[in-house]
Design a protein around this motif. Structure first.
Motif, PDB file in Angstrom:
ATOM      1  N   ASN A  18       1.428  -7.863   6.450  1.00 28.36           N
ATOM      2  CA  ASN A  18       1.257  -9.217   6.701  1.00 28.36           C
ATOM      3  C   ASN A  18      -0.193  -9.456   6.569  1.00 28.36           C
ATOM      4  O   ASN A  18      -0.788  -8.713   6.436  1.00 28.36           O
ATOM      5  CB  ASN A  18       2.108  -9.864   7.578  1.00 28.36           C
ATOM      6  N   ASP A  19      -0.415 -10.759   6.699  1.00 26.18           N
ATOM      7  CA  ASP A  19      -1.765 -11.183   6.959  1.00 26.18           C
ATOM      8  C   ASP A  19      -2.579 -10.687   7.710  1.00 26.18           C
ATOM      9  O   ASP A  19      -3.755 -10.514   7.945  1.00 26.18           O
ATOM     10  CB  ASP A  19      -1.879 -12.736   6.641  1.00 26.18           C
ATOM     11  N   GLU A  20      -1.856 -10.118   8.980  1.00 27.97           N
ATOM     12  CA  GLU A  20      -2.450  -9.479  10.088  1.00 27.97           C
ATOM     13  C   GLU A  20      -2.528  -8.049  10.068  1.00 27.97           C
ATOM     14  O   GLU A  20      -3.064  -7.374  10.869  1.00 27.97           O
ATOM     15  CB  GLU A  20      -1.615  -9.909  11.365  1.00 27.97           C
ATOM     16  N   GLY A  21      -2.209  -7.346   8.922  1.00 27.32           N
ATOM     17  CA  GLY A  21      -2.149  -5.958   8.553  1.00 27.32           C
ATOM     18  C   GLY A  21      -1.026  -5.344   9.226  1.00 27.32           C
ATOM     19  O   GLY A  21      -1.102  -3.968   9.207  1.00 27.32           O
ATOM     20  N   LYS A  22      -0.140  -6.081   9.649  1.00 24.37           N
ATOM     21  CA  LYS A  22       1.081  -5.345  10.343  1.00 24.37           C
ATOM     22  C   LYS A  22       1.869  -4.954   9.210  1.00 24.37           C
ATOM     23  O   LYS A  22       2.386  -5.835   8.530  1.00 24.37           O
ATOM     24  CB  LYS A  22       1.623  -6.253  11.496  1.00 24.37           C
ATOM     25  N   ILE A  75       0.933  -1.261  -0.103  1.00 24.19           N
ATOM     26  CA  ILE A  75       0.003  -0.069   0.062  1.00 24.19           C
ATOM     27  C   ILE A  75       0.921   1.458   0.121  1.00 24.19           C
ATOM     28  O   ILE A  75       1.826   1.421   0.589  1.00 24.19           O
ATOM     29  CB  ILE A  75      -1.056   0.025   1.377  1.00 24.19           C
ATOM     30  N   GLN A  76       0.424   2.408  -0.647  1.00 24.80           N
ATOM     31  CA  GLN A  76       1.137   3.512  -0.629  1.00 24.80           C
ATOM     32  C   GLN A  76       0.912   4.325   0.690  1.00 24.80           C
ATOM     33  O   GLN A  76      -0.185   4.212   1.218  1.00 24.80           O
ATOM     34  CB  GLN A  76       0.536   4.501  -1.826  1.00 24.80           C
ATOM     35  N   TYR A  77       1.744   4.872   1.329  1.00 26.87           N
ATOM     36  CA  TYR A  77       1.738   5.630   2.542  1.00 26.87           C
ATOM     37  C   TYR A  77       1.089   6.962   2.426  1.00 26.87           C
ATOM     38  O   TYR A  77       1.259   7.606   1.629  1.00 26.87           O
ATOM     39  CB  TYR A  77       3.146   5.982   3.140  1.00 26.87           C
ATOM     40  N   LEU A 113       1.095   3.353  11.051  1.00 30.26           N
ATOM     41  CA  LEU A 113       2.197   2.145  10.385  1.00 30.26           C
ATOM     42  C   LEU A 113       3.551   2.977  10.386  1.00 30.26           C
ATOM     43  O   LEU A 113       4.616   2.062  10.637  1.00 30.26           O
ATOM     44  CB  LEU A 113       1.894   1.830   8.789  1.00 30.26           C
ATOM     45  N   LEU A 114       3.869   4.064   9.960  1.00 26.94           N
ATOM     46  CA  LEU A 114       5.094   4.895  10.181  1.00 26.94           C
ATOM     47  C   LEU A 114       5.621   4.701  11.615  1.00 26.94           C
ATOM     48  O   LEU A 114       6.666   4.458  11.816  1.00 26.94           O
ATOM     49  CB  LEU A 114       4.857   6.178   9.625  1.00 26.94           C
TER      50      LEU A 114
END
Length: 155
Positions: A50-54, A4-6, A13-14
């Motif tokens: 990842n699959d957990e959205g991390k 994904i684009q930041y 996330l950052l």
């Protein structure tokens, strides 16, 4: 792996992404990269989730980088500061992100035909990974911190 684009909407996330001092020998931090990208519209910060959205992987896609002439290919995009959050190293996330990258680029940058990057000579683990994933090694040049190999992959 989802790329994904930041944006300022996913600032969390950052803030959650962590690199060690050892990793920062080879890359600039996501915070520095995002700050520079705010002033340079040719730079697009990317997170790999990842699959957990991390957020487990970070890099910048840079059109018309200062190294563009070193690669001798047209319609390329340069990867800067490719890194994996230190808590998620050796889980295959870097490889997954690089495998997902061509489709992401074709979707968001349809004019791009080549992925380029520099890998520092002392960073042999990354160099070997790029070769295994289909990047070809070009010339050795003087990089920002170390001598570096030009790496190129046709999409």
């Amino acid at each position: 792996m989802k790329l994904i684009q930041y944006t300022h909407h996913n600032k969390d996330l950052l803030e959650q992404f962590e690199l060690t001092d050892e990793q920062l020998r080879f890359v600039k931090s996501p915070e520095v990269n995002v700050s520079v990208a705010k002033k340079d519209s040719n730079r697009t910060p990317i997170f790999g989730l990842n699959d957990e959205g991390k957020a487990v992987v970070f890099f910048v896609l840079h059109e018309h980088s200062e190294f563009e002439s070193q690669f001798k290919v047209d319609n390329s995009i340069y990867i800067r500061s490719f890194s994996t959050d230190h808590r998620h190293l050796r889980k295959g996330y870097a490889k997954q992100a690089l495998i997902a990258l061509p489709e992401f680029i074709m979707s968001h940058f349809p004019h791009i035909k080549y992925i380029t990057l520099l890998v520092d000579v002392p960073n042999s683990v990354a160099h070997d990974m790029y070769l295994k994933l289909g990047f070809e090694q070009g010339n050795q040049i003087e990089g920002e911190r170390y001598p570096a190999y030009c790496m190129i992959k046709k999409i």
